[in-house]
Design a protein around this motif. Structure first.
Motif, short mmCIF file in Angstrom:
data_model
loop_
_atom_site.label_atom_id
_atom_site.label_comp_id
_atom_site.label_asym_id
_atom_site.label_seq_id
_atom_site.Cartn_x
_atom_site.Cartn_y
_atom_site.Cartn_z
N ILE A 27 0.92 -1.30 -0.46
CA ILE A 27 0.13 -0.18 -0.41
C ILE A 27 1.09 1.41 0.50
CG2 ILE A 27 -1.38 0.78 1.03
CD1 ILE A 27 -2.89 -1.22 2.62
N GLU A 29 1.81 5.09 0.43
CA GLU A 29 2.28 5.95 1.59
C GLU A 29 0.76 7.26 0.95
OE1 GLU A 29 4.52 8.95 3.20
OE2 GLU A 29 4.95 6.90 3.18
N ARG A 31 -2.15 6.32 0.73
CA ARG A 31 -3.44 5.93 0.53
C ARG A 31 -3.70 4.70 1.15
NH1 ARG A 31 -3.32 8.64 -2.40
NH2 ARG A 31 -3.05 9.04 -4.83
N VAL A 32 -5.06 4.19 1.47
CA VAL A 32 -5.74 3.27 2.25
C VAL A 32 -6.20 2.34 1.60
CG1 VAL A 32 -5.83 4.99 3.94
CG2 VAL A 32 -8.07 4.53 2.44
N PRO A 67 1.83 -1.84 7.62
CA PRO A 67 1.17 -0.79 7.71
C PRO A 67 0.01 -0.70 7.15
CG PRO A 67 2.52 -1.70 5.87
CD PRO A 67 2.39 -2.55 6.27
N HIS A 69 -1.67 -0.03 9.45
CA HIS A 69 -2.90 1.53 9.62
C HIS A 69 -3.71 2.38 8.85
CE1 HIS A 69 0.95 3.29 8.90
NE2 HIS A 69 0.08 3.87 8.19
N ARG A 70 -2.95 1.21 7.57
CA ARG A 70 -3.63 1.90 6.54
C ARG A 70 -5.03 0.60 5.79
NH1 ARG A 70 2.35 2.38 3.85
NH2 ARG A 70 2.77 4.01 4.72
N LEU A 93 -2.15 8.18 9.65
CA LEU A 93 -2.50 8.71 8.23
C LEU A 93 -2.32 10.06 8.29
CD1 LEU A 93 -5.69 5.96 8.80
CD2 LEU A 93 -3.72 5.66 7.04
N GLU A 96 0.79 11.09 6.36
CA GLU A 96 1.27 10.38 5.39
C GLU A 96 0.63 11.26 4.55
OE1 GLU A 96 0.34 6.09 5.38
OE2 GLU A 96 2.49 5.87 6.50
N VAL A 98 -3.07 10.94 4.65
CA VAL A 98 -4.64 11.31 4.54
C VAL A 98 -5.22 12.21 5.27
CG1 VAL A 98 -6.00 9.24 4.95
CG2 VAL A 98 -3.84 8.72 4.11
N HIS A 111 -8.56 8.59 -1.22
CA HIS A 111 -7.43 7.49 -0.60
C HIS A 111 -7.36 5.98 -0.79
CE1 HIS A 111 -5.45 11.08 0.61
NE2 HIS A 111 -6.72 11.57 1.34
#
Length: 115
Positions: A27, A29, A31-32, A67, A69-70, A93, A96, A98, A111
């Motif tokens: 993923i 950076e 982005r989710v 990551p 958290h994404r 996030l 980064e 987000v 994102h």
DNA sequence: AGAATGACACAGA
DNA sequence: CTCTGTGCCATTC
């Protein structure tokens, strides 16, 4: 005889987890992605829960490399925030780039990233 | 081997 | 748009 007929069947953590691990680690950076998207690429489709569950397993191994958290749910809400402890997930996030909407959810329309 | 659990997704109201 | 109920697939006890 150094011949190992057993060929070590240690692929327990290989198959599903490694795949989740691989995708999440890709993923970009800022982005989710969603559990469903990952599960879909894994071929499991409706097993979006397994993705979250898989993260739980990897979390016990190498969480820093993942990551997670994404990774958010389809609603863009940080479901795993509790696992990070506090608002660390949101802070990461935001750090980064987000953006969140007024509801505290990630702007999936902006994102959302799919493997 | 069966039951229970789980960081979700989808459909309907 | 939000809320509720049901199903998915794999792991664990």
């Amino acid at each position: 005889m150094a011949n190992n007929l057993k060929t070590s069947k240690k692929r327990e953590e290989r198959d599903f987890f490694e795949r989740v691990y691989d995708i999440v680690a890709r993923i970009p950076e800022g982005r989710v992605t969603t559990y469903g998207a990952i599960a879909r690429h894994l071929g499991t489709g409706g097993s979006a829960r397994l993705v979250g569950w898989a993260l739980n397993k990897t979390l016990a191994g190498d969480r820093s490399l993942l990551p997670c958290h994404r990774v958010v749910n389809r609603n863009g809400e940080l479901t795993g925030k509790a696992w990070f402890g506090g608002d660390i997930m949101e802070q990461l996030l935001r750090s980064e780039g987000v953006t969140f909407d007024k509801q505290g959810r990630v702007k999936m329309s902006v994102h959302l990233w799919e493997p």
